[in-house]
Write a protein that holds these residues in place. Structure first.
Motif, short mmCIF file in Angstrom:
data_model
loop_
_atom_site.label_atom_id
_atom_site.label_comp_id
_atom_site.label_asym_id
_atom_site.label_seq_id
_atom_site.Cartn_x
_atom_site.Cartn_y
_atom_site.Cartn_z
N ARG A 37 1.01 -1.04 -0.06
CA ARG A 37 0.14 0.07 -0.03
C ARG A 37 0.98 1.09 0.07
NH1 ARG A 37 -3.39 -0.55 4.62
NH2 ARG A 37 -4.71 -1.79 3.32
N MET A 38 0.96 1.95 -1.19
CA MET A 38 1.52 3.19 -1.28
C MET A 38 0.97 4.37 -0.33
SD MET A 38 3.02 5.21 -4.58
CE MET A 38 1.52 5.69 -5.11
N HIS A 39 1.70 5.18 0.25
CA HIS A 39 1.16 6.29 0.94
C HIS A 39 1.99 7.64 0.70
CE1 HIS A 39 4.17 5.74 4.03
NE2 HIS A 39 3.93 4.31 3.84
N ALA A 40 1.63 8.60 1.05
CA ALA A 40 2.46 9.92 0.89
C ALA A 40 3.97 9.91 0.93
CB ALA A 40 1.90 11.16 1.50
N TYR A 41 4.50 9.07 2.04
CA TYR A 41 5.86 9.19 2.30
C TYR A 41 6.69 7.82 2.37
CZ TYR A 41 6.22 14.08 3.03
OH TYR A 41 6.06 15.58 2.77
N GLY A 42 5.90 6.81 1.39
CA GLY A 42 6.52 5.61 1.31
C GLY A 42 5.63 4.54 0.96
N THR A 43 6.08 3.37 1.22
CA THR A 43 5.24 2.15 0.90
C THR A 43 5.10 1.03 1.70
OG1 THR A 43 5.30 2.40 -1.38
CG2 THR A 43 4.74 0.51 -0.93
N ASN A 44 3.91 0.70 2.40
CA ASN A 44 4.01 -0.44 3.49
C ASN A 44 3.74 -1.85 2.32
OD1 ASN A 44 1.64 1.11 5.26
ND2 ASN A 44 3.66 0.74 5.87
N ILE A 45 4.89 -2.73 2.95
CA ILE A 45 4.95 -4.04 2.26
C ILE A 45 4.64 -5.23 3.08
CG2 ILE A 45 5.93 -5.48 0.59
CD1 ILE A 45 7.97 -2.99 -0.05
N GLU A 46 3.79 -6.33 2.65
CA GLU A 46 3.76 -7.42 3.77
C GLU A 46 3.86 -8.53 3.05
OE1 GLU A 46 -0.24 -7.39 5.24
OE2 GLU A 46 -0.99 -7.74 3.37
N GLY A 47 4.42 -9.74 3.76
CA GLY A 47 4.72 -11.02 3.24
C GLY A 47 5.83 -11.63 3.98
N PRO A 48 6.38 -12.91 3.46
CA PRO A 48 7.52 -13.50 4.05
C PRO A 48 8.82 -12.71 4.03
CG PRO A 48 6.32 -14.97 2.49
CD PRO A 48 5.91 -13.44 2.15
N TRP A 49 9.41 -12.72 5.17
CA TRP A 49 10.57 -12.11 5.24
C TRP A 49 11.62 -12.00 4.09
CZ3 TRP A 49 12.32 -9.42 9.82
CH2 TRP A 49 13.61 -8.85 9.84
N ASP A 50 11.98 -13.00 3.87
CA ASP A 50 13.08 -13.11 2.65
C ASP A 50 12.43 -12.61 1.55
OD1 ASP A 50 14.91 -14.21 4.29
OD2 ASP A 50 14.49 -16.26 3.71
N ALA A 51 11.21 -12.53 1.13
CA ALA A 51 10.64 -12.01 -0.07
C ALA A 51 10.57 -10.44 -0.02
CB ALA A 51 9.22 -12.69 -0.18
N VAL A 52 10.03 -10.24 1.08
CA VAL A 52 10.15 -8.66 1.35
C VAL A 52 11.53 -7.88 1.25
CG1 VAL A 52 9.36 -6.76 3.01
CG2 VAL A 52 8.02 -8.61 2.83
N MET A 53 12.42 -8.62 2.10
CA MET A 53 13.85 -8.10 2.11
C MET A 53 14.55 -7.99 0.58
SD MET A 53 14.03 -6.97 4.91
CE MET A 53 13.02 -6.97 6.19
N ALA A 54 13.99 -9.13 -0.06
CA ALA A 54 14.42 -9.21 -1.71
C ALA A 54 13.97 -7.98 -2.43
CB ALA A 54 14.23 -10.42 -2.27
N VAL A 55 12.76 -7.58 -2.20
CA VAL A 55 12.00 -6.39 -2.92
C VAL A 55 12.52 -5.05 -2.50
CG1 VAL A 55 9.92 -5.08 -2.96
CG2 VAL A 55 9.81 -7.47 -3.39
N VAL A 56 13.18 -5.14 -1.18
CA VAL A 56 13.77 -3.79 -0.83
C VAL A 56 15.25 -3.60 -1.59
CG1 VAL A 56 15.07 -2.76 1.11
CG2 VAL A 56 12.83 -3.75 1.46
N LYS A 57 16.03 -4.87 -1.43
CA LYS A 57 17.09 -4.90 -2.27
C LYS A 57 16.83 -4.74 -3.69
CE LYS A 57 20.99 -7.97 -3.47
NZ LYS A 57 21.49 -9.32 -3.42
N ALA A 58 15.93 -5.13 -4.29
CA ALA A 58 15.51 -4.85 -5.97
C ALA A 58 15.19 -3.57 -5.98
CB ALA A 58 14.32 -5.85 -6.28
#
Length: 108
Positions: A37-58
């Motif tokens: 869910r995007m908001h004015a100063y960022g985005t909330n992301i939910e899911g499995p730890w490794d998948a979420v951290m992979a998205v941050v890296k990507a």
């Protein structure tokens, strides 16, 4: 382990407007298939730890590939082990409390 993060990626050295870079990061997040869910100063992301951290890296990799020489990122995250909880659950919990404590709610 499930995680909910609040991610704000800010490229440095690219000028004043960063919406092009934010949009590119959003595309990376959307392509991941994770809840977000995007908001004015960022985005909330939910899911499995490794998948979420992979998205941050990507996101970092994508923004660097666009020419940003530096990136500063704010990352807040939360995990629970007592029960499952989604972003929608967290928001609904507060909204329920707001409705029940609204002026006149006790009179209805």
């Amino acid at each position: 382990m499930q995680v909910i993060v609040d991610l704000c990626v800010v490229p440095l050295g690219v000028g004043v407007s960063v919406s092009e870079y934010v949009a590119a990061c959003q595309r990376v997040i959307e392509a991941s298939g994770l809840g977000y869910r995007m908001h004015a100063y960022g985005t909330n992301i939910e899911g499995p730890w490794d998948a979420v951290m992979a998205v941050v890296k990507a996101c970092h990799e994508r923004v660097h590939a666009m020419g940003a020489p530096r990136i500063t990122t704010t990352l807040k995250l939360g995990t629970r082990t007592d029960r499952e909880q989604s972003m929608d659950d967290k928001v609904a919990s507060v909204e329920t409390r707001l409705r029940s404590s609204a002026p006149g709610a006790a009179e209805a």
